[in-house]
Design a protein around this motif. Sequence first.
Motif, PDB file in Angstrom:
ATOM      1  N   PRO A  33      50.192  37.081  67.416  1.00  0.00           N
ATOM      2  CA  PRO A  33      50.730  38.498  68.384  1.00  0.00           C
ATOM      3  C   PRO A  33      50.253  39.479  67.881  1.00  0.00           C
ATOM      4  O   PRO A  33      50.986  40.637  66.757  1.00  0.00           O
ATOM      5  CB  PRO A  33      51.629  38.100  69.354  1.00  0.00           C
ATOM      6  CG  PRO A  33      52.162  37.740  68.452  1.00  0.00           C
ATOM      7  CD  PRO A  33      52.211  37.243  67.091  1.00  0.00           C
ATOM      8  N   PRO A  34      49.117  40.955  68.380  1.00  0.00           N
ATOM      9  CA  PRO A  34      49.893  42.055  68.568  1.00  0.00           C
ATOM     10  C   PRO A  34      50.807  42.559  68.827  1.00  0.00           C
ATOM     11  O   PRO A  34      51.233  42.670  69.739  1.00  0.00           O
ATOM     12  CB  PRO A  34      48.307  43.022  69.694  1.00  0.00           C
ATOM     13  CG  PRO A  34      48.752  41.822  70.329  1.00  0.00           C
ATOM     14  CD  PRO A  34      48.516  40.825  69.724  1.00  0.00           C
ATOM     15  N   VAL A  35      51.321  43.338  68.098  1.00  0.00           N
ATOM     16  CA  VAL A  35      52.554  44.635  68.026  1.00  0.00           C
ATOM     17  C   VAL A  35      52.206  45.834  68.811  1.00  0.00           C
ATOM     18  O   VAL A  35      53.162  46.220  68.987  1.00  0.00           O
ATOM     19  CB  VAL A  35      52.853  44.701  67.181  1.00  0.00           C
ATOM     20  CG1 VAL A  35      54.898  45.781  67.067  1.00  0.00           C
ATOM     21  CG2 VAL A  35      53.574  43.183  66.542  1.00  0.00           C
ATOM     22  N   ALA A  36      50.847  46.496  68.364  1.00  0.00           N
ATOM     23  CA  ALA A  36      50.821  48.168  68.794  1.00  0.00           C
ATOM     24  C   ALA A  36      48.917  48.098  68.398  1.00  0.00           C
ATOM     25  O   ALA A  36      48.481  47.306  68.025  1.00  0.00           O
ATOM     26  CB  ALA A  36      51.060  48.475  67.417  1.00  0.00           C
ATOM     27  N   GLY A  37      48.473  48.783  69.616  1.00  0.00           N
ATOM     28  CA  GLY A  37      47.456  49.170  70.178  1.00  0.00           C
ATOM     29  C   GLY A  37      47.153  49.968  69.187  1.00  0.00           C
ATOM     30  O   GLY A  37      47.726  51.103  68.309  1.00  0.00           O
ATOM     31  N   ARG A  38      45.364  50.208  69.523  1.00  0.00           N
ATOM     32  CA  ARG A  38      44.697  51.667  68.393  1.00  0.00           C
ATOM     33  C   ARG A  38      45.676  52.429  68.532  1.00  0.00           C
ATOM     34  O   ARG A  38      45.424  54.132  68.150  1.00  0.00           O
ATOM     35  CB  ARG A  38      43.675  51.680  68.782  1.00  0.00           C
ATOM     36  CG  ARG A  38      42.716  49.943  68.107  1.00  0.00           C
ATOM     37  CD  ARG A  38      41.106  50.143  68.595  1.00  0.00           C
ATOM     38  NE  ARG A  38      40.635  49.002  68.423  1.00  0.00           N
ATOM     39  CZ  ARG A  38      39.315  49.005  68.396  1.00  0.00           C
ATOM     40  NH1 ARG A  38      38.554  49.524  68.629  1.00  0.00           N
ATOM     41  NH2 ARG A  38      39.252  47.221  68.850  1.00  0.00           N
ATOM     42  N   GLU A  39      45.524  53.312  70.019  1.00  0.00           N
ATOM     43  CA  GLU A  39      46.512  54.238  70.537  1.00  0.00           C
ATOM     44  C   GLU A  39      47.256  54.293  69.965  1.00  0.00           C
ATOM     45  O   GLU A  39      48.269  55.304  69.557  1.00  0.00           O
ATOM     46  CB  GLU A  39      46.620  54.668  72.129  1.00  0.00           C
ATOM     47  CG  GLU A  39      45.347  54.180  72.742  1.00  0.00           C
ATOM     48  CD  GLU A  39      44.553  53.149  72.748  1.00  0.00           C
ATOM     49  OE1 GLU A  39      45.349  52.224  72.557  1.00  0.00           O
ATOM     50  OE2 GLU A  39      43.805  52.428  73.046  1.00  0.00           O
ATOM     51  N   ASP A  40      48.383  53.323  70.055  1.00  0.00           N
ATOM     52  CA  ASP A  40      49.921  53.276  68.946  1.00  0.00           C
ATOM     53  C   ASP A  40      49.533  54.344  67.696  1.00  0.00           C
ATOM     54  O   ASP A  40      50.230  54.707  66.923  1.00  0.00           O
ATOM     55  CB  ASP A  40      50.465  52.219  68.895  1.00  0.00           C
ATOM     56  CG  ASP A  40      51.143  51.917  70.388  1.00  0.00           C
ATOM     57  OD1 ASP A  40      51.217  53.267  71.266  1.00  0.00           O
ATOM     58  OD2 ASP A  40      50.884  50.922  71.101  1.00  0.00           O
ATOM     59  N   VAL A  41      48.900  53.297  66.730  1.00  0.00           N
ATOM     60  CA  VAL A  41      48.517  53.783  65.607  1.00  0.00           C
ATOM     61  C   VAL A  41      48.469  55.232  65.544  1.00  0.00           C
ATOM     62  O   VAL A  41      48.761  55.572  64.509  1.00  0.00           O
ATOM     63  CB  VAL A  41      47.474  52.638  64.776  1.00  0.00           C
ATOM     64  CG1 VAL A  41      46.830  53.020  63.507  1.00  0.00           C
ATOM     65  CG2 VAL A  41      48.001  50.873  64.912  1.00  0.00           C
ATOM     66  N   ALA A  42      46.964  54.883  66.323  1.00  0.00           N
ATOM     67  CA  ALA A  42      46.938  56.781  66.097  1.00  0.00           C
ATOM     68  C   ALA A  42      47.903  57.830  66.291  1.00  0.00           C
ATOM     69  O   ALA A  42      48.033  58.547  65.233  1.00  0.00           O
ATOM     70  CB  ALA A  42      45.643  57.151  67.344  1.00  0.00           C
ATOM     71  N   ARG A  43      48.905  57.760  67.382  1.00  0.00           N
ATOM     72  CA  ARG A  43      50.034  58.024  66.932  1.00  0.00           C
ATOM     73  C   ARG A  43      50.830  57.793  66.328  1.00  0.00           C
ATOM     74  O   ARG A  43      51.518  59.493  65.323  1.00  0.00           O
ATOM     75  CB  ARG A  43      50.565  57.413  68.794  1.00  0.00           C
ATOM     76  CG  ARG A  43      49.793  58.242  70.259  1.00  0.00           C
ATOM     77  CD  ARG A  43      51.231  58.365  70.917  1.00  0.00           C
ATOM     78  NE  ARG A  43      51.463  57.115  71.909  1.00  0.00           N
ATOM     79  CZ  ARG A  43      50.955  55.870  72.474  1.00  0.00           C
ATOM     80  NH1 ARG A  43      49.074  57.196  73.098  1.00  0.00           N
ATOM     81  NH2 ARG A  43      51.099  55.015  72.714  1.00  0.00           N
ATOM     82  N   MET A  44      51.369  57.183  65.895  1.00  0.00           N
ATOM     83  CA  MET A  44      51.436  57.150  64.216  1.00  0.00           C
ATOM     84  C   MET A  44      51.347  58.003  63.048  1.00  0.00           C
ATOM     85  O   MET A  44      51.562  58.426  62.482  1.00  0.00           O
ATOM     86  CB  MET A  44      51.940  55.637  64.104  1.00  0.00           C
ATOM     87  CG  MET A  44      53.045  54.601  64.610  1.00  0.00           C
ATOM     88  SD  MET A  44      52.686  53.072  64.121  1.00  0.00           S
ATOM     89  CE  MET A  44      54.174  53.142  63.155  1.00  0.00           C
ATOM     90  N   ILE A  45      50.156  57.784  63.334  1.00  0.00           N
ATOM     91  CA  ILE A  45      48.833  58.660  62.149  1.00  0.00           C
ATOM     92  C   ILE A  45      49.093  59.879  62.558  1.00  0.00           C
ATOM     93  O   ILE A  45      49.360  61.072  61.478  1.00  0.00           O
ATOM     94  CB  ILE A  45      47.401  57.802  62.026  1.00  0.00           C
ATOM     95  CG1 ILE A  45      47.277  56.687  61.671  1.00  0.00           C
ATOM     96  CG2 ILE A  45      46.952  59.094  60.985  1.00  0.00           C
ATOM     97  CD1 ILE A  45      45.871  56.852  61.810  1.00  0.00           C
TER      98      ILE A  45
END
Length: 340
Positions: free
Chosen positions: A222-234
């Motif tokens: 299952p996916p845990v994070a979306g691309r937007e979540d990853v972008a915010r983390m970056i």
Amino acid sequence: MTDNPAAHRAANHAPNHAAVDADALAARFAQMFAALAQNIERVIRGKREKIDLALVCLLSEGHLLVEDVPGVGKTTLARALSASVEAQWARVQFTPDLLPSDITGVSIFNQAQNAFEFHSGPIFANLVVADEINRGSPKTQSALLEVMEERRVTVEGTAHPVPRPFMVIATQNPVDMDGTYPLPEAQLDRFLMRISMGYPDHQAEVAVLAGMPTGRMLDRLPPVAGREDVARMIEFASRLHVAGPLYDYVVRVVAATREHPDLRLGASPRASLALLRAARVRAAAAGRSFLVPEDVKALAVPVIAHRLIVTPEAELRGRTGADVVNDVLAQVPTPQAAAV
């Protein structure tokens, strides 16, 4: 300036809302990082350290070179990473007859529109697995140089940006060297890290045999994070606080490799930038909104060692780039806690 003592006390003891917000965001970052790592661990057993390094690489917007024998989970790591962050992944099998256009794409003339149309290649994915990259010709390998550094592909004078997040996970077999082309220094320098997966320990391999087949497990991951979540983390990691002495420490560590007697070529300023980016992500993954020297030390070998060229005399003595980095870490004074 007010002369009211009560006002002075209130100002001096007022909470630092920026620091509180940063700590809360760091805690959230650490929770998401741990959730991503645990999700990948459902497929790759007993390799938490390697999984953490791959995630640090992704969130540093860097690229990963995995140098290891076949069958230890290099492609599985990339697929599990892409599935965990809802990212598109692509795999390119490098062979001597592979052309640059097979990776970047090609412009084809559309008779109906009376114009050329660009058909993108597999490089236009979030995670790209460059399998056995050293089997591609130097001309094909060079097709990755621009996109790995500038995150765009130029075809016939037109720049085409790749999606974000973007990460290249390249693999190469260090044992079978027949029909291979060693990666040039310019290409190695574009990889933020080089790691080796290694064989699993006994218990982990037993768990793999007793568990569900990896292919089916990957399909249901299952996916845990979306691309937007990853972008915010970056974005959060890139703004993490770094004390002045730590900037100095990073530069001293990298600069010391340029003067080491066992090296023919030391690390470039790109290594300093890469080490700082990765250290920021490691600090955030630990739930901190600031860096400490241990963040730099823990990542120095995977970030710097592959950028170094050891002298032939040192090679005969069995010295490696990792040995030199450990020498440098032992020699360069560590900033004190009060200074940091």
